[in-house]
Design a protein around this motif. Structure first.
Motif, PDB file in Angstrom:
ATOM      1  N   GLU A  81       0.839  -1.205   0.000  1.00 59.02           N
ATOM      2  CA  GLU A  81       0.000   0.000   0.000  1.00 59.02           C
ATOM      3  C   GLU A  81       0.871   1.251   0.000  1.00 59.02           C
ATOM      4  N   MET A  82       1.910   1.234   0.804  1.00 59.27           N
ATOM      5  CA  MET A  82       2.829   2.370   0.853  1.00 59.27           C
ATOM      6  C   MET A  82       3.544   2.542  -0.484  1.00 59.27           C
ATOM      7  N   LEU A  83       3.956   1.438  -1.089  1.00 55.40           N
ATOM      8  CA  LEU A  83       4.628   1.486  -2.379  1.00 55.40           C
ATOM      9  C   LEU A  83       3.695   2.022  -3.461  1.00 55.40           C
ATOM     10  N   GLY A  84       2.433   1.621  -3.393  1.00 53.79           N
ATOM     11  CA  GLY A  84       1.453   2.090  -4.360  1.00 53.79           C
ATOM     12  C   GLY A  84       1.222   3.590  -4.265  1.00 53.79           C
ATOM     13  N   ARG A  85       1.203   4.114  -3.044  1.00 51.52           N
ATOM     14  CA  ARG A  85       1.021   5.557  -2.868  1.00 51.52           C
ATOM     15  C   ARG A  85       2.253   6.329  -3.311  1.00 51.52           C
ATOM     16  N   ALA A  86       3.431   5.771  -3.059  1.00 48.18           N
ATOM     17  CA  ALA A  86       4.678   6.478  -3.345  1.00 48.18           C
ATOM     18  C   ALA A  86       5.069   6.426  -4.815  1.00 48.18           C
ATOM     19  N   SER A  87       4.757   5.309  -5.504  1.00 47.17           N
ATOM     20  CA  SER A  87       5.286   5.121  -6.853  1.00 47.17           C
ATOM     21  C   SER A  87       4.207   4.968  -7.928  1.00 47.17           C
ATOM     22  N   HIS A  88       3.303   4.009  -7.752  1.00 49.11           N
ATOM     23  CA  HIS A  88       2.234   3.794  -8.729  1.00 49.11           C
ATOM     24  C   HIS A  88       1.182   2.886  -8.110  1.00 49.11           C
ATOM     25  N   PRO A  89      -0.115   3.185  -8.309  1.00 50.37           N
ATOM     26  CA  PRO A  89      -1.176   2.371  -7.681  1.00 50.37           C
ATOM     27  C   PRO A  89      -1.130   0.886  -8.030  1.00 50.37           C
ATOM     28  N   LEU A  90      -0.650   0.533  -9.218  1.00 55.78           N
ATOM     29  CA  LEU A  90      -0.622  -0.876  -9.604  1.00 55.78           C
ATOM     30  C   LEU A  90       0.334  -1.696  -8.751  1.00 55.78           C
ATOM     31  N   LEU A  91       1.255  -1.042  -8.061  1.00 52.51           N
ATOM     32  CA  LEU A  91       2.210  -1.767  -7.220  1.00 52.51           C
ATOM     33  C   LEU A  91       1.572  -2.261  -5.925  1.00 52.51           C
ATOM     34  N   ARG A  92       0.321  -1.920  -5.694  1.00 56.75           N
ATOM     35  CA  ARG A  92      -0.392  -2.503  -4.554  1.00 56.75           C
ATOM     36  C   ARG A  92      -0.670  -3.984  -4.798  1.00 56.75           C
ATOM     37  N   THR A  93      -0.722  -4.384  -6.058  1.00 55.12           N
ATOM     38  CA  THR A  93      -1.024  -5.766  -6.417  1.00 55.12           C
ATOM     39  C   THR A  93       0.250  -6.596  -6.408  1.00 55.12           C
ATOM     40  N   ARG A  94       0.247  -7.679  -5.662  1.00 56.03           N
ATOM     41  CA  ARG A  94       1.415  -8.549  -5.568  1.00 56.03           C
ATOM     42  C   ARG A  94       1.724  -9.180  -6.917  1.00 56.03           C
ATOM     43  N   GLY A  95       3.000  -9.517  -7.108  1.00 59.93           N
ATOM     44  CA  GLY A  95       3.342 -10.327  -8.263  1.00 59.93           C
ATOM     45  C   GLY A  95       4.554  -9.867  -9.029  1.00 59.93           C
ATOM     46  N   VAL A  96       4.544  -8.629  -9.488  1.00 62.63           N
ATOM     47  CA  VAL A  96       5.608  -8.180 -10.381  1.00 62.63           C
ATOM     48  C   VAL A  96       6.862  -7.816  -9.590  1.00 62.63           C
ATOM     49  N   PRO A  97       8.019  -7.814 -10.254  1.00 68.42           N
ATOM     50  CA  PRO A  97       9.236  -7.321  -9.598  1.00 68.42           C
ATOM     51  C   PRO A  97       9.020  -5.935  -9.004  1.00 68.42           C
TER      52      PRO A  97
END
Length: 283
Positions: A81-97
């Motif tokens: 959630e923190m990563l999604g707010r800081a970088s891009h919303p799609l990073l809230r979803t697990r899976g990608v590097p």
């Protein structure tokens, strides 16, 4: 249901037997305290089943073996959630590097290389969060073989030119400027390569195409529903969107890995083995 790749017409033995032979060669030929075998393939390709069967065989043969899925290195839901707010919303979803704790994985390997015990994290996909430390397993001191499995294990980054155009609806509508896919590619080019560089032999379960992955992933979700009913288990529509997060890199791996992986196990749509190849050709 995910099945273990079995005997393939025209091949000398099954996938598990060919893989067992590869591992035995690595164990006897490498002068290392810990041998690491990477197993990769698209979602639902059977890599987890294959890894568990391989672990059982080597444990029975007296080779202390640990199994670690890159899925168990996913960052916690709060961290994503923190990563999604800081970088891009799609990073809230697990899976990608970028959504894994690679330092955690490197720390586990370092402990095993020193001959120490190492706690092995576990991730609950239904809850979409890492399990508490008390639920983790432990690799025993003196572990000789580590099986590192996961959908993107061994993947290499794409070129800048390959990132230019979106590959699906998700990228067109939610990553129109390419911020997410550039973030993912940069993460893959960074610490992930440090982790993958520790792999001694890489085995790739090659799906016939990306098109079959949706069906395979739906079958995986059916298994989750059967084992542990939970509101976290995805519907068919949710799965279709979910796998779009994986599509770019999965397609890239299908094109790239067969050229340099130590062993490629080619699968049909029903996961039966079509061919098994190593760098020297067909087995």
């Amino acid at each position: 249901m995910t099945t273990l790749p079995g005997d393939a017409p025209g091949n000398n033995g099954s996938a598990i037997q060919a893989l067992e032979h590869l591992v035995q060669q690595a164990l006897s030929g490498l002068n290392t305290s810990l041998t690491i075998i990477g197993l990769c393939g698209a979602q639902g390709s059977g890599k987890s089943t294959l890894a568990r069967a391989l672990k059982e065989r080597f444990d029975r043969n007296g080779v202390p073996t640990a199994l670690l899925s890159i899925d168990d290195l996913y960052r916690t839901r709060v961290e994503r959630e923190m990563l999604g707010r800081a970088s891009h919303p799609l990073l809230r979803t697990r899976g990608v590097p970028g959504t894994h704790d690679i330092d955690l994985g490197l720390g586990i390997i370092a402990s095993l290389e020193r001959g120490e015990a190492a706690p092995l994290p576990r991730f609950d996909k239904a809850a979409d969060d890492r399990l508490p430390d008390s639920a983790w397993e432990e690799a025993a001191p003196g572990t000789r073989l580590l099986l590192l499995e996961g959908w993107c294990v061994g993947a290499r980054p794409q070129s800048e030119a390959d990132l230019a155009s979106p590959v699906n609806q998700l990228e067109r509508e939610e990553d129109a400027e390419g911020i997410w896919r550039h973030f993912v590619n940069s993460a893959l080019a960074g610490s992930y390569q440090a982790l993958f560089a520790r792999i001694d032999r890489l085995v790739f379960l090659a799906a016939p195409s990306f098109d079959v992955v949706l069906r395979w992933r739906n079958e995986q979700e059916e298994e989750l529903r059967g084992r542990a009913p939970s509101p976290g288990v995805m519907s068919g529509k949710e799965i279709a969107r979910f796998i779009q997060h994986y599509e770019r890199l999965t397609r890239h791996m299908l094109d790239d890995l067969p050229r340099w992986a130590d062993m490629v196990i080619e699968l049909a749509e029903d996961r039966s083995v079509i061919a098994i190849r190593n760098r020297g050709g067909l087995l």
